[in-house]
Design an enzyme around this catalytic site. Sequence first.
Site, mmCIF file in Angstrom:
data_model
loop_
_atom_site.group_PDB
_atom_site.id
_atom_site.type_symbol
_atom_site.label_atom_id
_atom_site.label_comp_id
_atom_site.label_asym_id
_atom_site.label_seq_id
_atom_site.Cartn_x
_atom_site.Cartn_y
_atom_site.Cartn_z
ATOM 1 N N PHE A 1 0.696 -3.518 -8.436
ATOM 2 C CA PHE A 1 1.935 -4.188 -7.801
ATOM 3 C C PHE A 1 1.915 -4.097 -6.329
ATOM 4 C CE2 PHE A 1 4.155 -2.176 -11.592
ATOM 5 C CZ PHE A 1 3.743 -3.008 -12.378
ATOM 6 N N HIS B 1 25.922 0.716 -16.894
ATOM 7 C CA HIS B 1 26.290 0.627 -18.316
ATOM 8 C C HIS B 1 27.780 1.005 -18.357
ATOM 9 C CE1 HIS B 1 22.251 0.027 -19.293
ATOM 10 N NE2 HIS B 1 21.871 1.175 -19.668
ATOM 11 N N LYS C 1 23.471 13.538 -23.046
ATOM 12 C CA LYS C 1 22.328 13.672 -23.979
ATOM 13 C C LYS C 1 22.428 14.978 -24.712
ATOM 14 C CE LYS C 1 19.104 10.917 -21.650
ATOM 15 N NZ LYS C 1 18.825 9.775 -22.614
#
Length: 512
Positions: free
Chosen positions: A120, A271, A367
């Site tokens: 990249f 989110h 989590k």
Amino acid sequence: MSAPARPSEKGASVQDTRNQSAHPAAPPALLFIFGAHGDLVQRLLVPSLYRLCRDGLLDDATEVYGIDHNEATDEAFRERLSGFLHDLTRHPEAEGGGEKVVPACWRSLRERLHYLKGDFTDPDAYQDIARELAQRPGANAVFYLATSPGFFATIVQQLADAGLCDEGRGGFRRVAIEKPFGTDLASAQQLNALLYRHLHERQIYRVDHFAAKDATRNIGVQRFANGIVDAFWNHRHIEHVQISALETLGVGSRGRFYDRTGALRDMVPNHLFQLLAQVAMEPPATPDEAGWRKAKTDAIRAIEVQADDLALRNSVCGQYTAGNGQPGYLEAGNVPPDSTTETYIAVRLTLDAPRWTGVPFYLRTGKCLSRRSTEIVVQFRAPEHGLPNQSAGPTRLVLTLDPQESIAMEWSVRPPGPIVELGRTTLQHNPADLFPDKASTGYETLLYHCLTGVQTLFPTAQEAEAAWTAIGPFQRAWCERKPCGYRAGEDGPAEADDLIQRDGFDWWRPSS
């Protein structure tokens, strides 16, 4: 690299096996995906491209080029992705999983997958891209950055230096960038400044797939397409709002990435704020994408920025420890033994908006918890005048986005008989009952809109910066503090219960 097949070489049988859409196929384009060997490409992007192909929404002349530093041939790249796609069919619990692959549709897309080896940071990699485009004068191109955020600025600069952002040759040039858009306000501003040096806003697509999930988009439908809802969607009737994204899995093999990120940066300003915006936004002032994007941006800007000491009081960070047969976070691979990265975050927010005066918004994500669910719970105020000698439980609207979309209303009822004794019931609607066998992750919509030039579901620069502005105090408050512990497989830190109970509420649970 093998030569791409011409559109006329595609098998006619593909058209016979697709679920044809009422919408036209997106314009043909060359889609260059940076980070081709990453989890996102294998698990979500390519399966979503397959579904677009199956539904007749991906033009037969569209070609896909994966770019990464690993050695691979076109065929090896195709085989790898084919394995992931077919494996997904055996996992209905996964995003977009459990759906049968139509062989003819997959063959149609498979032969249009190609691989370019490139670093990249190496200008030669971008010359390879330029050569592919030079062979197709006037071709459209989308550059999708599915890489670590640390490469975003480098890739955009290299694309610009190679002249690949220039639309002067006839075809469009668009850059899609995965979340997170920076790591804090300063880095988000730097990234946006770089983008604007080389691209127009119409060329920039900031990707957050929560914004494009069908369940998320249905929030807008429920609010703005059903007249009964708007009358009580305000502080006079709503007591508080909970937005949760709960996971049962730990960090697994992603320890190195996750330890640099943590639950707060990974989930809250993107989110969870996408869900908050859908709940809190005002009706768009104009019925177009500009009106919708402005209304969402205004909702995020309305989040009150807290002083650092208040942010500490209004938040809880946690880190899971071993429990219920699961290892703790510090035992995961590539996680430093003294890490203070949070795997759980809960925050209390308020909005400076007349509609939401005095209404707290509680956001949490974590989590290794006891259940998996992404949900929005809207709890309504008790009636001013209740029934005599009766105590009714709270009325709630529960919007579940994952693992299965549903809309439920919890309220009080009176069972038949001479004695007035209130009970509870739930009225529930499951969209999957009306639309079976339509697996979707949100990426199908985002890819289609990126190809067709529709920016409605893509956050603006102002929205991204407003999100980091609101999150900054929580970042500073916890940057040198050790998170609270909670056992894997349980409900999260007890301190998170204290946070919401301080206001007289409890976190919603399915049994409550």
